[in-house]
Write a protein that holds these residues in place. Structure first.
Motif, PDB file in Angstrom:
ATOM      1  N   LEU A 266       9.815  39.247  27.061  1.00 61.26           N
ATOM      2  CA  LEU A 266       9.121  40.004  28.112  1.00 61.26           C
ATOM      3  C   LEU A 266       8.869  39.120  29.338  1.00 61.26           C
ATOM      4  O   LEU A 266       8.968  39.583  30.487  1.00 61.26           O
ATOM      5  CB  LEU A 266       7.805  40.536  27.529  1.00 61.26           C
ATOM      6  CG  LEU A 266       6.936  41.396  28.426  1.00 61.26           C
ATOM      7  CD1 LEU A 266       7.696  42.622  28.929  1.00 61.26           C
ATOM      8  CD2 LEU A 266       5.673  41.837  27.670  1.00 61.26           C
ATOM      9  N   ARG A 267       8.548  37.845  29.071  1.00 64.15           N
ATOM     10  CA  ARG A 267       8.281  36.913  30.179  1.00 64.15           C
ATOM     11  C   ARG A 267       9.486  36.816  31.128  1.00 64.15           C
ATOM     12  O   ARG A 267       9.350  36.641  32.338  1.00 64.15           O
ATOM     13  CB  ARG A 267       7.926  35.537  29.591  1.00 64.15           C
ATOM     14  CG  ARG A 267       7.458  34.432  30.518  1.00 64.15           C
ATOM     15  CD  ARG A 267       6.162  34.699  31.248  1.00 64.15           C
ATOM     16  NE  ARG A 267       6.270  35.730  32.263  1.00 64.15           N
ATOM     17  CZ  ARG A 267       5.241  36.373  32.838  1.00 64.15           C
ATOM     18  NH1 ARG A 267       4.006  36.103  32.492  1.00 64.15           N
ATOM     19  NH2 ARG A 267       5.448  37.289  33.743  1.00 64.15           N
ATOM     20  N   GLY A 268      10.675  36.988  30.540  1.00 64.93           N
ATOM     21  CA  GLY A 268      11.899  36.934  31.346  1.00 64.93           C
ATOM     22  C   GLY A 268      12.179  38.234  32.080  1.00 64.93           C
ATOM     23  O   GLY A 268      13.078  38.288  32.922  1.00 64.93           O
ATOM     24  N   VAL A 269      11.413  39.275  31.781  1.00 66.96           N
ATOM     25  CA  VAL A 269      11.719  40.602  32.338  1.00 66.96           C
ATOM     26  C   VAL A 269      10.702  41.023  33.401  1.00 66.96           C
ATOM     27  O   VAL A 269      11.047  41.718  34.358  1.00 66.96           O
ATOM     28  CB  VAL A 269      11.765  41.640  31.177  1.00 66.96           C
ATOM     29  CG1 VAL A 269      11.797  43.066  31.688  1.00 66.96           C
ATOM     30  CG2 VAL A 269      12.962  41.370  30.276  1.00 66.96           C
ATOM     31  N   VAL A 270       9.441  40.614  33.249  1.00 64.40           N
ATOM     32  CA  VAL A 270       8.422  41.030  34.225  1.00 64.40           C
ATOM     33  C   VAL A 270       7.855  39.811  34.953  1.00 64.40           C
ATOM     34  O   VAL A 270       7.823  38.702  34.407  1.00 64.40           O
ATOM     35  CB  VAL A 270       7.251  41.807  33.557  1.00 64.40           C
ATOM     36  CG1 VAL A 270       7.738  43.095  32.927  1.00 64.40           C
ATOM     37  CG2 VAL A 270       6.491  40.949  32.549  1.00 64.40           C
ATOM     38  N   GLY A 271       7.372  40.058  36.166  1.00 66.96           N
ATOM     39  CA  GLY A 271       6.769  38.964  36.944  1.00 66.96           C
ATOM     40  C   GLY A 271       5.244  38.985  36.855  1.00 66.96           C
ATOM     41  O   GLY A 271       4.581  38.006  37.179  1.00 66.96           O
ATOM     42  N   CYS A 272       4.689  40.111  36.400  1.00 71.48           N
ATOM     43  CA  CYS A 272       3.223  40.253  36.363  1.00 71.48           C
ATOM     44  C   CYS A 272       2.633  39.512  35.158  1.00 71.48           C
ATOM     45  O   CYS A 272       3.366  38.976  34.327  1.00 71.48           O
ATOM     46  CB  CYS A 272       2.848  41.738  36.290  1.00 71.48           C
ATOM     47  SG  CYS A 272       3.442  42.529  34.793  1.00 71.48           S
TER      48      CYS A 272
END
Ligand code: AKG
Length: 412
Positions: A217-223
């Protein structure tokens, strides 16, 4: 009746907890995503905790708990949805007006009516939630992933337009289709949410599963990424630190872990974990000495006892009993303690009342009692204590009597 050796040194580059050098040899370049030194707590005693079987919080109790959490230093306090009942609505407004440092959030279903009620209350943030596993889509709300995304985007836009922060979370994330939820998180991130949340709603996730999901998920979202772990299989604290290592930014806790079923990551146990991992951050940010009274406040409100093996505040959390342990603890507490109890305003206790007591602990007690004996005499009185402890359980007063009467005999 306590025996307190001097505290371990804190001025020699060694952590005030236990013995780890400041730059951990275990830290590696891989850890660049880790947030163990800068996490935030979303304290959910007044939301998840209200789902605990015994919980009934009247307004006065909610205010007391909110103030205590605030002075402990949690970043955010999450409240029950104002849609739940008229009193929940009033209480939400009341807590928003207390002027606390912590941000006040409320947790609502991902629909426009709930979001509007939340905004009306004056909260700093709205935590939107909707189930995404096939179990929940089929047996709870009946919505498709397309429908979930469409509604989420509308509600997020509304909350943002009201100038309130917004988080979007998928309930039962670990049993949801990975491709489905990543697409959904990507869409809500693009729509400008402040945080996305993942939830181990049934408490079945292992640390490895958590690492994989959060890292992906860390690689997919910036928030920011918030995590919520139930404790059905005993992994809630391990999962919380693993999530931070994988790049999560916020962890949900409740005091003593109270919540639905057997609850979520307990605030105190999480503090125990994190004060060892990130001592400077934790000791500078949280008022650790207030943990015990905070737990007592909540335990009292929900009519439970603090468990004997609770990290930090369980009655025997800093009790040392075996002779081998006692000897080493008296020489240097780091030998058998990973956490210095004084960080939490507590003291250790060295038991000298059992058949496994050693003479070094007795020697320390003899000097606490202001008596003088040679080592040979201490060893002899230790044998007397052991002989009595073989017959029945002893209290500290019994042991003290044995020591005093032996000492008296020596004088005569
Ligand atoms: C759960 O899924 O167990 C919840 O309590 C919701 C968590 C969340 O909103 O992230």
């Amino acid at each position: 009746s306590t025996i307190d050796p001097p505290s371990a040194s804190t001025s020699n580059g060694v952590h005030p907890t236990r013995g780890e050098p400041k730059s951990s040899p275990y830290q590696s370049i891989q850890d660049y995503v880790s947030n163990v030194n800068r996490f935030k707590i979303i304290e959910s005693t007044l939301r998840e905790g209200e789902q605990f079987a015994n919980a009934f919080f009247d307004t006065e109790t909610k205010i007391k708990i909110a103030r205590a959490l605030d002075s402990f230093g949690v970043d955010c306090i999450e409240l029950t949805s104002p849609v739940s009942s008229p009193q929940s609505y009033e209480d939400c407004k009341t807590i928003c007006q207390l002027g606390l440092k912590a941000k006040i959030l409320t947790h609502v279903r991902c629909n426009m009516d709930d979001a509007k009620k939340a905004v009306e209350c004056g909260v700093d943030g709205v935590d939107l939630v909707i189930g995404t596993s096939s179990f929940l889509r089929e047996y709870s709300h009946g919505k498709s992933m397309e429908m979930i995304q469409k509604t989420a985007l509308e509600v997020i836009e509304y909350v943002k337009s009201a100038g309130v922060s917004v988080r979007f979370s998928s309930e039962d994330s670990f049993r949801s289709d990975l491709v489905d939820i990543l697409a959904l998180y990507k869409a809500v991130d693009r729509a400008g949410v402040n945080r996305v949340g993942i939830a181990d709603t049934v408490g079945g996730a292992t640390p490895r599963m958590v690492y994989d999901l959060v890292r992906t998920l860390r690689g997919v979202v910036g928030c920011d990424i918030e995590c919520h772990f139930h404790d059905d299989t005993g992994c809630a604290v391990a999962n919380a630190i693993t999530a931070l290592e994988a790049g999560a930014t916020h962890v949900d806790t409740s005091v003593l872990g109270i919540g639905e079923r057997n609850g979520i990551t307990p605030l105190g146990a999480f503090m125990a974990r994190m004060v060892v991992t990130a001592p400077d951050y934790v000791t500078s940010k949280y008022n650790l000495k207030a943990l015990k009274s905070l737990e007592e406040l909540v335990a009292d409100a929900v009519q439970i006892n603090i468990p004997f093996n609770n990290p930090i505040t369980g009655f025997c959390a800093f009790t040392h009993k075996a002779g081998i342990h006692a000897k080493a603890i008296l020489a240097n507490p780091s030998t058998y303690e990973i956490i210095d109890p004084s960080l939490f305003g507590l003291t250790r206790y060295v038991s000298i009342n059992s058949r496994i007591t050693g003479w070094n602990a007795v020697k320390s007690r003899v000097s606490q009692l202001g008596l003088t004996m040679t080592d040979e005499q201490v060893k002899e009185v230790t044998q007397k204590i052991k002989a009595m402890a073989d017959l029945r359980p002893l209290a500290i007063d019994d042991t003290d009597s044995i020591i005093r009467s032996y000492h008296l005999d020596l004088q005569q």
